[in-house]
Scaffold this active site. Structure first.
Site, PDB file in Angstrom:
ATOM      1  CD  GLU A 135      -1.823  -2.375   1.635  1.00 18.39           C
ATOM      2  OE1 GLU A 135      -0.626  -2.733   1.745  1.00 18.39           O
ATOM      3  OE2 GLU A 135      -2.780  -3.111   1.913  1.00 18.39           O
TER       4      GLU A 135
HETATM    5  N1  COA Z   1      -6.493  -2.219  -8.523  1.00 19.96           N
HETATM    6  C1  COA Z   1      -7.016  -1.966  -9.721  1.00 19.96           C
HETATM    7  N2  COA Z   1      -6.631  -2.572 -10.852  1.00 19.96           N
HETATM    8  C2  COA Z   1      -5.649  -3.479 -10.761  1.00 19.96           C
HETATM    9  C3  COA Z   1      -5.045  -3.805  -9.539  1.00 19.96           C
HETATM   10  C4  COA Z   1      -5.507  -3.129  -8.364  1.00 19.96           C
HETATM   11  N3  COA Z   1      -5.035  -3.394  -7.141  1.00 19.96           N
HETATM   12  N4  COA Z   1      -4.104  -4.748  -9.758  1.00 19.96           N
HETATM   13  C5  COA Z   1      -4.129  -5.006 -11.074  1.00 19.96           C
HETATM   14  N5  COA Z   1      -5.059  -4.231 -11.682  1.00 19.96           N
HETATM   15  C6  COA Z   1      -5.383  -4.169 -13.116  1.00 19.96           C
HETATM   16  C7  COA Z   1      -4.270  -3.516 -13.900  1.00 19.96           C
HETATM   17  O1  COA Z   1      -4.381  -2.113 -13.857  1.00 19.96           O
HETATM   18  C8  COA Z   1      -4.511  -4.093 -15.281  1.00 19.96           C
HETATM   19  O2  COA Z   1      -5.552  -3.370 -15.892  1.00 19.96           O
HETATM   20  P1  COA Z   1      -5.506  -3.088 -17.513  1.00 19.96           P
HETATM   21  O3  COA Z   1      -5.676  -4.448 -18.128  1.00 19.96           O
HETATM   22  O4  COA Z   1      -6.678  -2.195 -17.721  1.00 19.96           O
HETATM   23  O5  COA Z   1      -4.170  -2.469 -17.790  1.00 19.96           O
HETATM   24  C9  COA Z   1      -5.037  -5.491 -14.984  1.00 19.96           C
HETATM   25  O6  COA Z   1      -5.474  -5.483 -13.631  1.00 19.96           O
HETATM   26  C10 COA Z   1      -3.972  -6.547 -15.103  1.00 19.96           C
HETATM   27  O7  COA Z   1      -2.860  -6.138 -14.324  1.00 19.96           O
HETATM   28  P2  COA Z   1      -1.359  -6.454 -14.755  1.00 19.96           P
HETATM   29  O8  COA Z   1      -0.479  -5.705 -13.810  1.00 19.96           O
HETATM   30  O9  COA Z   1      -1.178  -6.249 -16.187  1.00 19.96           O
HETATM   31  O10 COA Z   1      -1.329  -8.042 -14.433  1.00 19.96           O
HETATM   32  P3  COA Z   1      -0.114  -8.994 -14.143  1.00 19.96           P
HETATM   33  O11 COA Z   1      -0.683 -10.358 -14.174  1.00 19.96           O
HETATM   34  O12 COA Z   1       1.052  -8.659 -14.995  1.00 19.96           O
HETATM   35  O13 COA Z   1       0.324  -8.656 -12.617  1.00 19.96           O
HETATM   36  C11 COA Z   1      -0.125  -8.181 -10.265  1.00 19.96           C
HETATM   37  C12 COA Z   1      -0.537  -8.965 -11.540  1.00 19.96           C
HETATM   38  C13 COA Z   1      -1.144  -8.484  -9.179  1.00 19.96           C
HETATM   39  C14 COA Z   1       1.279  -8.634  -9.811  1.00 19.96           C
HETATM   40  C15 COA Z   1      -0.082  -6.662 -10.604  1.00 19.96           C
HETATM   41  O14 COA Z   1      -1.309  -6.323 -11.237  1.00 19.96           O
HETATM   42  C16 COA Z   1       0.074  -5.767  -9.405  1.00 19.96           C
HETATM   43  O15 COA Z   1       1.163  -5.622  -8.895  1.00 19.96           O
HETATM   44  N6  COA Z   1      -1.040  -5.097  -8.982  1.00 19.96           N
HETATM   45  C17 COA Z   1      -0.987  -4.127  -7.888  1.00 19.96           C
HETATM   46  C18 COA Z   1      -1.046  -4.840  -6.554  1.00 19.96           C
HETATM   47  C19 COA Z   1      -1.022  -3.862  -5.403  1.00 19.96           C
HETATM   48  O16 COA Z   1      -0.056  -3.147  -5.166  1.00 19.96           O
HETATM   49  N7  COA Z   1      -2.113  -3.841  -4.639  1.00 19.96           N
HETATM   50  C20 COA Z   1      -2.294  -2.954  -3.516  1.00 19.96           C
HETATM   51  C21 COA Z   1      -3.483  -2.116  -3.804  1.00 19.96           C
HETATM   52  S1  COA Z   1      -3.791  -0.994  -2.485  1.00 19.96           S
END
Ligand code: COA
Length: 260
Positions: A135
Site C-alpha cells: 500500500e
Molecule cells: N487495482 C485496480 N486494478 C488493478 C489492480 C488493483 N489493485 N491490480 C491489477 N489491476 C489491473 C491492472 O491495472 C490491469 O488493468 P488493464 O488491463 O486495464 O491495464 C489489470 O489489472 C492486469 O494487471 P497487470 O499488472 O497487467 O497483471 P499482471 O498479471 O502482470 O500482474 C499483479 C498482476 C497483481 C502482480 C499486478 O497487477 C500488481 O502488482 N497489482 C498491484 C497490486 C497492489 O499493489 N495492490 C495494492 C493495492 S492498495
C-alpha cells in the site's frame, strides 16, 4: 447470485472464489459487500465445516481496487470512513467464521490480498506466489487489514514490510507466519484437498470453540484466562461431540463427525 464471487458447495466444504480476473481479483466496494454477505450467511449455516478461499485467473488477489480508492477523493470524510468500516466488517466476518478457513494462494496476494490471507486459518501457497503489503508504494497504507495481519506476523515484520511495501516470496511469508505450507507449482489443489480432509476429522463444535478461544487467550497470562479456559473445556468435554470423541477413541472407532 453474486457478481464477483463463485460459490461451490461440496458436502461440508464451501469453495468461494474471487472472480474478477481482468483486474486480478482486486476488490472494490461491491466485492467487499458480497464477501461480507457471503461470510455472514455462512456463519449461520450449520452444514459447512470448511471454507476454501481462492482467486480465479492468474492470481489470488491484487488487493484493493486502486480505481475505487482513488475515487474516494470525491466522497466526504464520513463516507470515506463508513466505506473503510465496511471493509473491516468484511474482514471480521471472515476472520470469525466458526469453521476452518483455508486460503489457496497462487500468483500473488498483494495489499488487501495479503490481508485476506491473514483472515484465513490455514494458508497454502504455491512456491512462485508473491506477497506484499504494498500500500505505501501507492501512497496509502495497510490500515483496515493491520489488526488481522499483526497477530499473524507480529510487530517486527509488520514494521519492516508495511514501511517498505516490498514484495516478498512465499518462503518469506511462511517464515513470518502468514503462510503455513508452500508447495511446488501444480501441487496446490492436492495440498488444499489434504488439509480439507484433515480438517473434516476435527469436531465442528471443538473447532468453533477453539477458534473463539484463541483471540481471547492471546497475549494474556495463564492466571488471567484460567476461568475462561476451565469453563470452555468443562462445557466441551460433556457436550455430545466431546463425549462422542472421547468414547470413540476409547472404543477404537471413528466419531460421528468424521466422513465415512
Ligand atoms: N487495482 C485496480 N486494478 C488493478 C489492480 C488493483 N489493485 N491490480 C491489477 N489491476 C489491473 C491492472 O491495472 C490491469 O488493468 P488493464 O488491463 O486495464 O491495464 C489489470 O489489472 C492486469 O494487471 P497487470 O499488472 O497487467 O497483471 P499482471 O498479471 O502482470 O500482474 C499483479 C498482476 C497483481 C502482480 C499486478 O497487477 C500488481 O502488482 N497489482 C498491484 C497490486 C497492489 O499493489 N495492490 C495494492 C493495492 S492498495
Amino acid at each position: 447470485m453474486y457478481r464477483y464471487l463463485q460459490i461451490r458447495r461440496d458436502g461440508a466444504v464451501e469453495h468461494v472464489t474471487l472472480n474478477r480476473p481482468d483486474v486480478r481479483n482486486a476488490f472494490n466496494d461491491e466485492v467487499v459487500t458480497e464477501l461480507r454477505q457471503w461470510a455472514e450467511g455462512l456463519a449461520e449455516d450449520p452444514g459447512v465445516r470448511v471454507v476454501v478461499l481462492a482467486g480465479a485467473g492468474k492470481v489470488f488477489s491484487a488487493g484493493a481496487d486502486a480505481a475505487w480508492m482513488a475515487r474516494m477523493a470525491e466522497a466526504s470524510e464520513a463516507e470515506n470512513e463508513a466505506d473503510a468500516l465496511a471493509t473491516t466488517a468484511m474482514l471480521r466476518a471472515i476472520n470469525t467464521l466458526p469453521v476452518v478457513v483455508v486460503g489457496r494462494i497462487h500468483g500473488a496476494a498483494l495489499g488487501g490480498g495479503s490481508g485476506l490471507a491473514a483472515v484465513c486459518d490455514i494458508v497454502i501457497a504455491e512456491e512462485g506466489a508473491i506477497f506484499g503489503f504494498t500500500e505505501t508504494k501507492l501512497g496509502i497504507l495497510p490500515a483496515m487489514i493491520s489488526p488481522f495481519v499483526l497477530p499473524k506476523i507480529g510487530v517486527s515484520h509488520a514494521r519492516a514490510l508495511f514501511l517498505t511495501g516490498t514484495r516478498f516470496t512465499a518462503a518469506r511469508a511462511l517464515a513470518i507466519g502468514l503462510v503455513h505450507t508452500v508447495v511446488a507449482a501444480g501441487q496446490l489443489d492436492a495440498a488444499v484437498a489434504d488439509v480439507v480432509r484433515e480438517a473434516l476429522t476435527a469436531a465442528p463444535t471443538g473447532v468453533a470453540a477453539a477458534k473463539r478461544l484463541i483471540p481471547q487467550v492471546a497475549g494474556r497470562s495463564p492466571e488471567d484466562v484460567a476461568a475462561l479456559t476451565a469453563k470452555t473445556i468443562a462445557a466441551q468435554r460433556v457436550s455430545p461431540e466431546g463425549q462422542d470423541g472421547l468414547r470413540a477413541f476409547l472404543e477404537k472407532r471413528q466419531p460421528g463427525w468424521v466422513p465415512q
